[in-house]
Design a protein around this motif. Structure first.
Motif, PDB file in Angstrom:
ATOM      1  N   ASN A  28       0.679  -1.160  -0.038  1.00 23.75           N
ATOM      2  CA  ASN A  28      -0.128  -0.119   0.064  1.00 23.75           C
ATOM      3  C   ASN A  28       0.851   1.285   0.161  1.00 23.75           C
ATOM      4  O   ASN A  28       1.947   1.261   0.384  1.00 23.75           O
ATOM      5  N   HIS A  29       0.321   2.214  -0.645  1.00 22.85           N
ATOM      6  CA  HIS A  29       1.041   3.509  -0.720  1.00 22.85           C
ATOM      7  C   HIS A  29       1.618   4.365   0.660  1.00 22.85           C
ATOM      8  O   HIS A  29       2.504   4.790   0.625  1.00 22.85           O
ATOM      9  N   HIS A  30       0.598   4.207   1.452  1.00 23.75           N
ATOM     10  CA  HIS A  30       0.806   4.972   2.806  1.00 23.75           C
ATOM     11  C   HIS A  30       2.099   4.361   3.547  1.00 23.75           C
ATOM     12  O   HIS A  30       3.020   5.114   3.970  1.00 23.75           O
ATOM     13  N   GLU A  31       2.258   3.070   3.723  1.00 23.27           N
ATOM     14  CA  GLU A  31       3.090   2.413   4.449  1.00 23.27           C
ATOM     15  C   GLU A  31       4.416   2.578   3.647  1.00 23.27           C
ATOM     16  O   GLU A  31       5.374   2.562   3.892  1.00 23.27           O
ATOM     17  N   ALA A  32       4.477   2.565   2.256  1.00 26.86           N
ATOM     18  CA  ALA A  32       5.494   2.601   1.411  1.00 26.86           C
ATOM     19  C   ALA A  32       6.130   3.901   1.604  1.00 26.86           C
ATOM     20  O   ALA A  32       7.271   4.188   1.520  1.00 26.86           O
ATOM     21  N   GLU A  33       5.331   4.947   1.564  1.00 22.47           N
ATOM     22  CA  GLU A  33       5.818   6.283   1.915  1.00 22.47           C
ATOM     23  C   GLU A  33       6.702   6.469   3.259  1.00 22.47           C
ATOM     24  O   GLU A  33       7.602   7.102   3.291  1.00 22.47           O
ATOM     25  N   ASP A  34       5.799   6.024   4.373  1.00 20.97           N
ATOM     26  CA  ASP A  34       6.461   5.858   5.338  1.00 20.97           C
ATOM     27  C   ASP A  34       7.868   5.115   5.450  1.00 20.97           C
ATOM     28  O   ASP A  34       8.988   5.686   6.189  1.00 20.97           O
ATOM     29  N   VAL A  35       8.041   4.023   4.864  1.00 23.00           N
ATOM     30  CA  VAL A  35       9.126   3.280   4.834  1.00 23.00           C
ATOM     31  C   VAL A  35      10.347   3.855   3.900  1.00 23.00           C
ATOM     32  O   VAL A  35      11.496   4.350   4.340  1.00 23.00           O
ATOM     33  N   VAL A  36      10.007   4.462   2.784  1.00 24.19           N
ATOM     34  CA  VAL A  36      10.707   5.548   2.021  1.00 24.19           C
ATOM     35  C   VAL A  36      11.412   6.726   2.733  1.00 24.19           C
ATOM     36  O   VAL A  36      12.347   7.028   2.946  1.00 24.19           O
ATOM     37  N   GLN A  37      10.448   7.506   3.365  1.00 24.39           N
ATOM     38  CA  GLN A  37      10.680   8.511   4.213  1.00 24.39           C
ATOM     39  C   GLN A  37      12.071   8.167   5.599  1.00 24.39           C
ATOM     40  O   GLN A  37      12.810   8.876   5.574  1.00 24.39           O
ATOM     41  N   SER A  38      11.375   7.171   5.998  1.00 19.91           N
ATOM     42  CA  SER A  38      12.634   6.540   7.080  1.00 19.91           C
ATOM     43  C   SER A  38      13.913   6.235   6.515  1.00 19.91           C
ATOM     44  O   SER A  38      14.857   6.288   6.886  1.00 19.91           O
ATOM     45  N   ALA A  39      13.671   5.698   5.306  1.00 18.30           N
ATOM     46  CA  ALA A  39      15.048   5.094   4.729  1.00 18.30           C
ATOM     47  C   ALA A  39      15.741   6.195   4.082  1.00 18.30           C
ATOM     48  O   ALA A  39      17.027   6.479   4.296  1.00 18.30           O
ATOM     49  N   PHE A  40      15.383   7.504   3.619  1.00 24.63           N
ATOM     50  CA  PHE A  40      15.832   8.688   3.249  1.00 24.63           C
ATOM     51  C   PHE A  40      16.383   9.332   4.464  1.00 24.63           C
ATOM     52  O   PHE A  40      17.369   9.949   4.093  1.00 24.63           O
ATOM     53  N   LEU A  41      15.891   9.493   5.464  1.00 24.86           N
ATOM     54  CA  LEU A  41      16.242  10.052   6.782  1.00 24.86           C
ATOM     55  C   LEU A  41      17.552   9.358   7.339  1.00 24.86           C
ATOM     56  O   LEU A  41      18.529   9.916   7.533  1.00 24.86           O
ATOM     57  N   LYS A  42      17.607   7.973   7.117  1.00 18.60           N
ATOM     58  CA  LYS A  42      18.663   7.024   7.505  1.00 18.60           C
ATOM     59  C   LYS A  42      19.687   7.369   6.589  1.00 18.60           C
ATOM     60  O   LYS A  42      20.970   7.627   7.043  1.00 18.60           O
ATOM     61  N   PHE A  43      19.476   7.484   5.343  1.00 14.15           N
ATOM     62  CA  PHE A  43      20.442   7.849   4.223  1.00 14.15           C
ATOM     63  C   PHE A  43      21.016   9.280   4.564  1.00 14.15           C
ATOM     64  O   PHE A  43      22.240   9.308   4.755  1.00 14.15           O
ATOM     65  N   TYR A  44      20.226  10.208   4.835  1.00 15.87           N
ATOM     66  CA  TYR A  44      20.695  11.684   4.918  1.00 15.87           C
ATOM     67  C   TYR A  44      21.601  11.643   6.223  1.00 15.87           C
ATOM     68  O   TYR A  44      22.790  12.339   6.215  1.00 15.87           O
ATOM     69  N   LEU A  45      21.367  10.956   7.347  1.00 14.21           N
ATOM     70  CA  LEU A  45      22.025  10.944   8.609  1.00 14.21           C
ATOM     71  C   LEU A  45      23.548  10.001   8.380  1.00 14.21           C
ATOM     72  O   LEU A  45      24.418  10.401   8.941  1.00 14.21           O
TER      73      LEU A  45
END
Length: 171
Positions: A28-45
């Motif tokens: 589903n799109h909502h959970e996918a957005e949450d996963v991607v947001q968390s992943a990009f945050l981890k990548f940024y840090l």
């Protein structure tokens, strides 16, 4: 170039691909957005500490998959709840009925097997690359692939081969 500028470049280049990978994993799109947001945050840090900038796509994909798997482990006890709302599905006009059937069947495959199938067949990664992305052994990738394909075959029936080949090619 500053890390913020590099990150913006990577985000602009990879975000859609990572969202779609997360959608394949989550269903589903909502959970996918949450996963991607968390992943990009981890990548940024982690970004300023990265010695090499090559292989960013593979590194981001690895973060997306591991974030998805960690989330599944964290909420394993959680079950679907009945609601009055229709579930998230891709727009009817954008996908063939066959692809929707395969994606729905893929959503019923256990998380680790689903992640393995998405990496192996959608992203066309080899066994070793998939093992590196998932942080597991080559043998685990092979067994998860075998079990995941078996689960899909059971859900889809004899048309499995043609359907999965169509979907994994992105046709």
């Amino acid at each position: 170039m500053s890390w913020d500028a590099e990150f913006t470049h990577y985000f602009d280049r990879c975000a859609d691909s990572m969202r779609f990978t997360a959608f394949l994993l989550c269903g589903n799109h909502h959970e996918a957005e949450d996963v991607v947001q968390s992943a990009f945050l981890k990548f940024y840090l982690a970004g300023p500490r990265l010695a090499q900038r090559e292989g960013v796509d593979a590194y981001l994909r690895q973060i997306v998959v591991r974030t998805f798997l960690a989330e599944r482990r964290r909420v394993r006890w959680k079950r679907e709840k009945l609601t009055d709302e229709m579930p998230d599905v891709p727009e009817a006009g954008s996908l063939s009925e066959d692809r929707l059937v395969v994606w729905q069947a893929l959503g019923a495959v256990p998380a680790k097997q689903r992640a393995t199938l998405v990496l192996r067949f959608w992203h066309d990664l080899g066994v070793e690359e998939t093992a590196a992305a998932l942080g597991c052994s080559v043998g685990t990738v092979k067994s998860n692939t075998s079990r995941g394909l078996k689960a899909l075959r059971q859900r889809l029936g004899p048309e499995f081969s043609a359907l999965w080949q169509e979907v994994s090619r992105g046709a």
